[in-house]
Design a protein around this motif. Structure first.
Motif, PDB file in Angstrom:
ATOM      1  N   ILE A  47      20.621   2.535  -5.439  1.00 31.18           N
ATOM      2  CA  ILE A  47      20.090   2.997  -6.724  1.00 31.18           C
ATOM      3  C   ILE A  47      19.671   1.814  -7.584  1.00 31.18           C
ATOM      4  CG2 ILE A  47      20.680   4.185  -8.877  1.00 31.18           C
ATOM      5  CD1 ILE A  47      22.483   6.028  -7.142  1.00 31.18           C
ATOM      6  N   ASN A  48      20.518   0.799  -7.664  1.00 36.42           N
ATOM      7  CA  ASN A  48      20.185  -0.380  -8.465  1.00 36.42           C
ATOM      8  C   ASN A  48      19.008  -1.142  -7.887  1.00 36.42           C
ATOM      9  OD1 ASN A  48      22.214   0.166 -10.265  1.00 36.42           O
ATOM     10  ND2 ASN A  48      23.696  -1.175  -9.274  1.00 36.42           N
ATOM     11  N   LEU A  49      18.947  -1.263  -6.561  1.00 36.53           N
ATOM     12  CA  LEU A  49      17.811  -1.931  -5.934  1.00 36.53           C
ATOM     13  C   LEU A  49      16.517  -1.163  -6.195  1.00 36.53           C
ATOM     14  CD1 LEU A  49      19.285  -3.041  -2.502  1.00 36.53           C
ATOM     15  CD2 LEU A  49      18.563  -4.521  -4.379  1.00 36.53           C
ATOM     16  N   GLN A  50      16.580   0.159  -6.114  1.00 35.22           N
ATOM     17  CA  GLN A  50      15.388   0.975  -6.360  1.00 35.22           C
ATOM     18  C   GLN A  50      14.935   0.836  -7.808  1.00 35.22           C
ATOM     19  OE1 GLN A  50      13.636   2.933  -3.908  1.00 35.22           O
ATOM     20  NE2 GLN A  50      12.140   2.721  -5.552  1.00 35.22           N
ATOM     21  N   LYS A  51      15.888   0.834  -8.745  1.00 32.99           N
ATOM     22  CA  LYS A  51      15.541   0.658 -10.156  1.00 32.99           C
ATOM     23  C   LYS A  51      14.884  -0.704 -10.391  1.00 32.99           C
ATOM     24  CE  LYS A  51      19.094   3.564 -12.278  1.00 32.99           C
ATOM     25  NZ  LYS A  51      20.310   3.557 -13.121  1.00 32.99           N
ATOM     26  N   TYR A  52      15.431  -1.727  -9.752  1.00 36.01           N
ATOM     27  CA  TYR A  52      14.873  -3.065  -9.910  1.00 36.01           C
ATOM     28  C   TYR A  52      13.467  -3.129  -9.320  1.00 36.01           C
ATOM     29  CZ  TYR A  52      14.342  -8.114  -9.724  1.00 36.01           C
ATOM     30  OH  TYR A  52      13.881  -9.389  -9.891  1.00 36.01           O
ATOM     31  N   TYR A  53      13.279  -2.579  -8.140  1.00 33.62           N
ATOM     32  CA  TYR A  53      11.950  -2.563  -7.527  1.00 33.62           C
ATOM     33  C   TYR A  53      10.965  -1.804  -8.404  1.00 33.62           C
ATOM     34  CZ  TYR A  53       8.042  -1.575  -4.535  1.00 33.62           C
ATOM     35  OH  TYR A  53       6.758  -1.457  -4.044  1.00 33.62           O
ATOM     36  N   ASP A  54      11.379  -0.635  -8.886  1.00 31.66           N
ATOM     37  CA  ASP A  54      10.494   0.167  -9.744  1.00 31.66           C
ATOM     38  C   ASP A  54      10.111  -0.598 -11.008  1.00 31.66           C
ATOM     39  OD1 ASP A  54      10.616   2.230  -7.895  1.00 31.66           O
ATOM     40  OD2 ASP A  54      12.104   3.386  -9.029  1.00 31.66           O
ATOM     41  N   SER A  55      11.058  -1.322 -11.589  1.00 30.06           N
ATOM     42  CA  SER A  55      10.759  -2.071 -12.806  1.00 30.06           C
ATOM     43  C   SER A  55       9.810  -3.234 -12.510  1.00 30.06           C
ATOM     44  CB  SER A  55      12.038  -2.559 -13.487  1.00 30.06           C
ATOM     45  OG  SER A  55      12.748  -3.446 -12.663  1.00 30.06           O
ATOM     46  N   LEU A  56       9.979  -3.891 -11.354  1.00 29.55           N
ATOM     47  CA  LEU A  56       9.044  -4.944 -10.951  1.00 29.55           C
ATOM     48  C   LEU A  56       7.644  -4.376 -10.754  1.00 29.55           C
ATOM     49  CD1 LEU A  56      11.012  -6.967  -8.248  1.00 29.55           C
ATOM     50  CD2 LEU A  56      10.229  -7.810 -10.453  1.00 29.55           C
ATOM     51  N   LEU A  57       7.576  -3.259 -10.078  1.00 25.68           N
ATOM     52  CA  LEU A  57       6.296  -2.625  -9.800  1.00 25.68           C
ATOM     53  C   LEU A  57       5.604  -2.198 -11.092  1.00 25.68           C
ATOM     54  CD1 LEU A  57       4.446  -1.798  -7.481  1.00 25.68           C
ATOM     55  CD2 LEU A  57       5.654   0.387  -7.411  1.00 25.68           C
ATOM     56  N   ASN A  58       6.361  -1.642 -12.026  1.00 19.08           N
ATOM     57  CA  ASN A  58       5.786  -1.240 -13.319  1.00 19.08           C
ATOM     58  C   ASN A  58       5.278  -2.446 -14.098  1.00 19.08           C
ATOM     59  OD1 ASN A  58       6.183   1.521 -12.979  1.00 19.08           O
ATOM     60  ND2 ASN A  58       8.231   1.452 -13.854  1.00 19.08           N
ATOM     61  N   LEU A  59       6.058  -3.508 -14.130  1.00 18.72           N
ATOM     62  CA  LEU A  59       5.643  -4.735 -14.808  1.00 18.72           C
ATOM     63  C   LEU A  59       4.355  -5.256 -14.192  1.00 18.72           C
ATOM     64  CD1 LEU A  59       6.373  -7.188 -16.750  1.00 18.72           C
ATOM     65  CD2 LEU A  59       7.413  -8.199 -14.725  1.00 18.72           C
ATOM     66  N   PHE A  60       4.307  -5.315 -12.878  1.00 23.65           N
ATOM     67  CA  PHE A  60       3.146  -5.811 -12.155  1.00 23.65           C
ATOM     68  C   PHE A  60       1.913  -4.945 -12.419  1.00 23.65           C
ATOM     69  CE2 PHE A  60       0.608  -5.611  -8.215  1.00 23.65           C
ATOM     70  CZ  PHE A  60       0.148  -6.914  -8.171  1.00 23.65           C
ATOM     71  N   ARG A  61       2.056  -3.648 -12.267  1.00 24.42           N
ATOM     72  CA  ARG A  61       0.915  -2.738 -12.456  1.00 24.42           C
ATOM     73  C   ARG A  61       0.386  -2.787 -13.887  1.00 24.42           C
ATOM     74  NH1 ARG A  61       2.998   2.552  -9.099  1.00 24.42           N
ATOM     75  NH2 ARG A  61       2.289   1.830  -7.057  1.00 24.42           N
ATOM     76  N   LYS A  62       1.295  -2.812 -14.849  1.00 25.14           N
ATOM     77  CA  LYS A  62       0.882  -2.845 -16.253  1.00 25.14           C
ATOM     78  C   LYS A  62       0.129  -4.139 -16.554  1.00 25.14           C
ATOM     79  CE  LYS A  62       2.612  -2.542 -20.946  1.00 25.14           C
ATOM     80  NZ  LYS A  62       3.759  -2.455 -21.827  1.00 25.14           N
ATOM     81  N   TYR A  63       0.648  -5.241 -16.065  1.00 27.96           N
ATOM     82  CA  TYR A  63       0.009  -6.529 -16.334  1.00 27.96           C
ATOM     83  C   TYR A  63      -1.365  -6.593 -15.671  1.00 27.96           C
ATOM     84  CZ  TYR A  63      -0.970 -11.436 -16.749  1.00 27.96           C
ATOM     85  OH  TYR A  63      -1.572 -12.621 -17.045  1.00 27.96           O
ATOM     86  N   VAL A  64      -1.451  -6.175 -14.420  1.00 31.46           N
ATOM     87  CA  VAL A  64      -2.728  -6.227 -13.711  1.00 31.46           C
ATOM     88  C   VAL A  64      -3.748  -5.328 -14.400  1.00 31.46           C
ATOM     89  CG1 VAL A  64      -3.886  -5.644 -11.538  1.00 31.46           C
ATOM     90  CG2 VAL A  64      -1.741  -6.926 -11.502  1.00 31.46           C
ATOM     91  N   ALA A  65      -3.326  -4.134 -14.798  1.00 30.96           N
ATOM     92  CA  ALA A  65      -4.246  -3.223 -15.491  1.00 30.96           C
ATOM     93  C   ALA A  65      -4.734  -3.836 -16.806  1.00 30.96           C
ATOM     94  CB  ALA A  65      -3.572  -1.878 -15.749  1.00 30.96           C
ATOM     95  N   GLU A  66      -3.836  -4.407 -17.584  1.00 36.21           N
ATOM     96  CA  GLU A  66      -4.221  -5.030 -18.851  1.00 36.21           C
ATOM     97  C   GLU A  66      -5.097  -6.252 -18.617  1.00 36.21           C
ATOM     98  OE1 GLU A  66      -0.561  -5.768 -20.931  1.00 36.21           O
ATOM     99  OE2 GLU A  66      -0.275  -3.645 -21.391  1.00 36.21           O
ATOM    100  N   HIS A  67      -4.775  -7.007 -17.596  1.00 37.16           N
ATOM    101  CA  HIS A  67      -5.536  -8.208 -17.256  1.00 37.16           C
ATOM    102  C   HIS A  67      -6.958  -7.832 -16.847  1.00 37.16           C
ATOM    103  CE1 HIS A  67      -5.756 -12.418 -16.067  1.00 37.16           C
ATOM    104  NE2 HIS A  67      -6.303 -12.046 -14.925  1.00 37.16           N
ATOM    105  N   GLN A  68      -7.094  -6.792 -16.033  1.00 39.22           N
ATOM    106  CA  GLN A  68      -8.418  -6.336 -15.614  1.00 39.22           C
ATOM    107  C   GLN A  68      -9.203  -5.776 -16.788  1.00 39.22           C
ATOM    108  OE1 GLN A  68      -7.500  -3.670 -12.389  1.00 39.22           O
ATOM    109  NE2 GLN A  68      -7.570  -5.309 -10.879  1.00 39.22           N
ATOM    110  N   LEU A  69      -8.539  -5.049 -17.675  1.00 40.49           N
ATOM    111  CA  LEU A  69      -9.205  -4.502 -18.847  1.00 40.49           C
ATOM    112  C   LEU A  69      -9.704  -5.622 -19.752  1.00 40.49           C
ATOM    113  CD1 LEU A  69     -10.026  -2.014 -20.490  1.00 40.49           C
ATOM    114  CD2 LEU A  69      -7.763  -2.062 -21.534  1.00 40.49           C
ATOM    115  N   ALA A  70      -8.873  -6.625 -19.964  1.00 34.79           N
ATOM    116  CA  ALA A  70      -9.269  -7.754 -20.807  1.00 34.79           C
ATOM    117  C   ALA A  70     -10.466  -8.480 -20.197  1.00 34.79           C
ATOM    118  CB  ALA A  70      -8.098  -8.711 -20.987  1.00 34.79           C
ATOM    119  N   ASN A  71     -10.447  -8.684 -18.879  1.00 33.16           N
ATOM    120  CA  ASN A  71     -11.571  -9.335 -18.212  1.00 33.16           C
ATOM    121  C   ASN A  71     -12.826  -8.480 -18.289  1.00 33.16           C
ATOM    122  OD1 ASN A  71     -10.159 -11.618 -17.531  1.00 33.16           O
ATOM    123  ND2 ASN A  71      -9.626 -10.901 -15.495  1.00 33.16           N
TER     124      ASN A  71
END
Length: 81
Positions: A47-71
């Motif tokens: 459960i903790n590993l899944q939560k950590y992975y999900d939080s990494l994935l959310n951070l990554f996706r949000k940043y990439v989406a914002e980065h692409q939008l800014a570009n």
């Protein structure tokens, strides 16, 4: 549900992608609430590993989406009709 080894592999993969392609995000990896244990002896479980992975994935996706939008916005501002 995935095994501990599978989740660890996914965590390692996304962490490496972040470090290699978006090093500016690396500083946030250690500051994520999921990585700051409340217990003196936190247990690593699926459960903790899944939560950590999900939080990494959310951070990554949000940043990439914002980065692409800014570009995209920067590119469109340079090409006036």
């Amino acid at each position: 549900m995935e095994t501990e080894d599978e989740l660890n592999a996914k965590i390692m993969k996304i962490t490496m992608v972040i470090q290699e392609n978006y090093p500016e995000l690396s500083k946030f990896l250690n500051e994520m609430p999921v990585t700051i244990p409340i217990d003196n002896h936190p247990k690593v479980n699926l459960i903790n590993l899944q939560k950590y992975y999900d939080s990494l994935l959310n951070l990554f996706r949000k940043y990439v989406a914002e980065h692409q939008l800014a570009n995209s916005n920067r590119s469109s501002n340079n090409h006036h009709l």
